[in-house]
Design an enzyme around this catalytic site. Structure first.
Site, PDB file in Angstrom:
ATOM      1  N   LYS A  94     -10.849 -15.495   0.556  1.00 24.12           N
ATOM      2  CA  LYS A  94     -10.502 -14.301   1.087  1.00 24.12           C
ATOM      3  C   LYS A  94     -12.207 -13.272   1.419  1.00 24.12           C
ATOM      4  O   LYS A  94     -12.020 -13.096   1.741  1.00 24.12           O
ATOM      5  CB  LYS A  94      -9.555 -13.133   0.593  1.00 24.12           C
ATOM      6  CG  LYS A  94      -9.538 -11.939   1.632  1.00 24.12           C
ATOM      7  CD  LYS A  94      -8.588 -10.934   0.175  1.00 24.12           C
ATOM      8  CE  LYS A  94      -8.773  -9.476   0.404  1.00 24.12           C
ATOM      9  NZ  LYS A  94      -8.888  -8.739   0.347  1.00 24.12           N
ATOM     10  N   PHE A 127      -3.998  -6.826  -1.538  1.00 23.50           N
ATOM     11  CA  PHE A 127      -4.234  -5.590  -1.996  1.00 23.50           C
ATOM     12  C   PHE A 127      -3.962  -4.288  -0.756  1.00 23.50           C
ATOM     13  O   PHE A 127      -3.929  -5.725   0.027  1.00 23.50           O
ATOM     14  CB  PHE A 127      -4.766  -4.594  -2.938  1.00 23.50           C
ATOM     15  CG  PHE A 127      -5.997  -4.700  -2.771  1.00 23.50           C
ATOM     16  CD1 PHE A 127      -6.011  -2.992  -2.087  1.00 23.50           C
ATOM     17  CD2 PHE A 127      -7.721  -5.441  -3.551  1.00 23.50           C
ATOM     18  CE1 PHE A 127      -7.541  -3.618  -1.263  1.00 23.50           C
ATOM     19  CE2 PHE A 127      -7.980  -5.540  -2.517  1.00 23.50           C
ATOM     20  CZ  PHE A 127      -8.869  -4.321  -1.633  1.00 23.50           C
ATOM     21  N   GLY A 128      -3.026  -4.003  -0.533  1.00 26.84           N
ATOM     22  CA  GLY A 128      -2.975  -3.322   0.409  1.00 26.84           C
ATOM     23  C   GLY A 128      -2.229  -3.728   1.654  1.00 26.84           C
ATOM     24  O   GLY A 128      -1.337  -4.500   1.282  1.00 26.84           O
ATOM     25  N   ASP A 155     -14.553   2.782   2.793  1.00 30.28           N
ATOM     26  CA  ASP A 155     -14.083   3.372   3.895  1.00 30.28           C
ATOM     27  C   ASP A 155     -13.097   1.884   4.299  1.00 30.28           C
ATOM     28  O   ASP A 155     -14.342   1.797   5.087  1.00 30.28           O
ATOM     29  CB  ASP A 155     -13.976   4.685   4.143  1.00 30.28           C
ATOM     30  CG  ASP A 155     -12.371   5.664   4.579  1.00 30.28           C
ATOM     31  OD1 ASP A 155     -11.485   5.318   3.336  1.00 30.28           O
ATOM     32  OD2 ASP A 155     -12.152   5.517   5.857  1.00 30.28           O
ATOM     33  N   GLY A 185      -7.995  -2.570  -6.758  1.00 30.50           N
ATOM     34  CA  GLY A 185      -7.748  -4.083  -6.356  1.00 30.50           C
ATOM     35  C   GLY A 185      -9.574  -3.927  -5.386  1.00 30.50           C
ATOM     36  O   GLY A 185     -10.365  -5.013  -5.466  1.00 30.50           O
ATOM     37  N   ARG A 220     -14.876  -6.710   3.807  1.00 27.98           N
ATOM     38  CA  ARG A 220     -15.812  -6.444   3.084  1.00 27.98           C
ATOM     39  C   ARG A 220     -16.548  -7.190   2.600  1.00 27.98           C
ATOM     40  O   ARG A 220     -18.357  -6.939   2.187  1.00 27.98           O
ATOM     41  CB  ARG A 220     -14.893  -6.075   1.396  1.00 27.98           C
ATOM     42  CG  ARG A 220     -15.433  -5.121   1.015  1.00 27.98           C
ATOM     43  CD  ARG A 220     -14.677  -4.589   0.089  1.00 27.98           C
ATOM     44  NE  ARG A 220     -13.088  -3.203   0.368  1.00 27.98           N
ATOM     45  CZ  ARG A 220     -11.761  -3.962   0.662  1.00 27.98           C
ATOM     46  NH1 ARG A 220     -11.703  -4.949   0.196  1.00 27.98           N
ATOM     47  NH2 ARG A 220     -11.353  -2.456   1.287  1.00 27.98           N
ATOM     48  N   ASP A 229      -3.071  -7.036   2.782  1.00 27.89           N
ATOM     49  CA  ASP A 229      -3.532  -8.387   3.204  1.00 27.89           C
ATOM     50  C   ASP A 229      -2.367  -8.987   3.147  1.00 27.89           C
ATOM     51  O   ASP A 229      -2.387  -9.994   4.037  1.00 27.89           O
ATOM     52  CB  ASP A 229      -3.809  -8.485   1.196  1.00 27.89           C
ATOM     53  CG  ASP A 229      -5.358  -7.632   1.298  1.00 27.89           C
ATOM     54  OD1 ASP A 229      -5.995  -7.889   1.572  1.00 27.89           O
ATOM     55  OD2 ASP A 229      -6.038  -8.056   0.536  1.00 27.89           O
TER      56      ASP A 229
END
Length: 198
Positions: free
Chosen positions: A181, A158-159, A71, A15, A187, A161
């Site tokens: 997004k 993903f994660g 990260d 992702g 990011r 979200d």
């Protein structure tokens, strides 16, 4: 500094790889760590920035390519900024984010039984670092503030979200289209800062 034309994206998370690739200028040829069958290094830094540099240097030395590594994670204020740099680890060895999300809810309920009726402040943080071999070229930090949704919503992203609602928005990242997004997330904010190094 001459323009970077080849870049290794230092992540084994599909992702993340997709999102970073989509944010990069089109003239850059990207490589993924999976192409080189590279294992991620031990992330023993104490901050997002330290961990992104550890990853970036590690992957760059292994491939001799300039590497951009990210990260990122979720900080929840009432959990003393947890899961923070351990965001992925909360999903266990297999990085199962359903498990990680359940753990967030468990920890929140331990802290405050009525948390669902409150706006639980949280933020997503992304550190991006570009390194070449042992040399750090750039390191930046992007943040997006928001709160935790009372239940997971949406199948996109993903994660974490599905449980993060950015400030002044009603939908979780999991409910937004990726193109939406990408324009507002942590990011993207970090990318705006690192663009001048690319």
């Amino acid at each position: 500094m001459k323009k970077i034309s080849k870049l290794l994206i230092g992540t084994n998370n599909k992702g993340k790889y997709r999102e970073i690739k989509d944010l990069l200028p089109k003239y850059i040829k990207t490589y993924s760590t999976s192409k080189f069958k590279l294992k991620s290094p031990t992330e023993d830094g104490l901050t997002f920035t330290e961990n992104s540099i550890i990853k970036s240097k590690h992957f760059s030395k292994k491939t001799k390519l300039i590497c951009l590594a990210d990260d990122s994670g979720l900080e929840i204020d009432i959990l003393d900024k947890s899961p923070g740099i351990y965001s992925a680890r909360w999903g266990g060895k297999k990085g199962n984010f359903k498990k990680a999300i359940n753990r967030v809810y468990r920890e929140l309920s331990k802290k405050d039984k009525n948390w669902k009726h409150k706006k639980i402040k949280a933020r997503f943080i992304c550190a991006l670092s570009i390194c070449y071999l042992d040399k750090k070229i750039a390191s930046v930090l992007g943040k997006v503030e928001g709160h935790i949704s009372e239940k997971p919503k949406g199948k996109n992203g993903f994660g974490y979200d599905p449980i993060f609602v950015p400030k002044n928005k009603r939908k979780t990242f999991g409910e937004m289209s990726s193109s939406h997004k990408y324009k507002i997330d942590h990011r993207f904010i970090a990318f705006k800062k690192i663009k001048k190094f690319l």
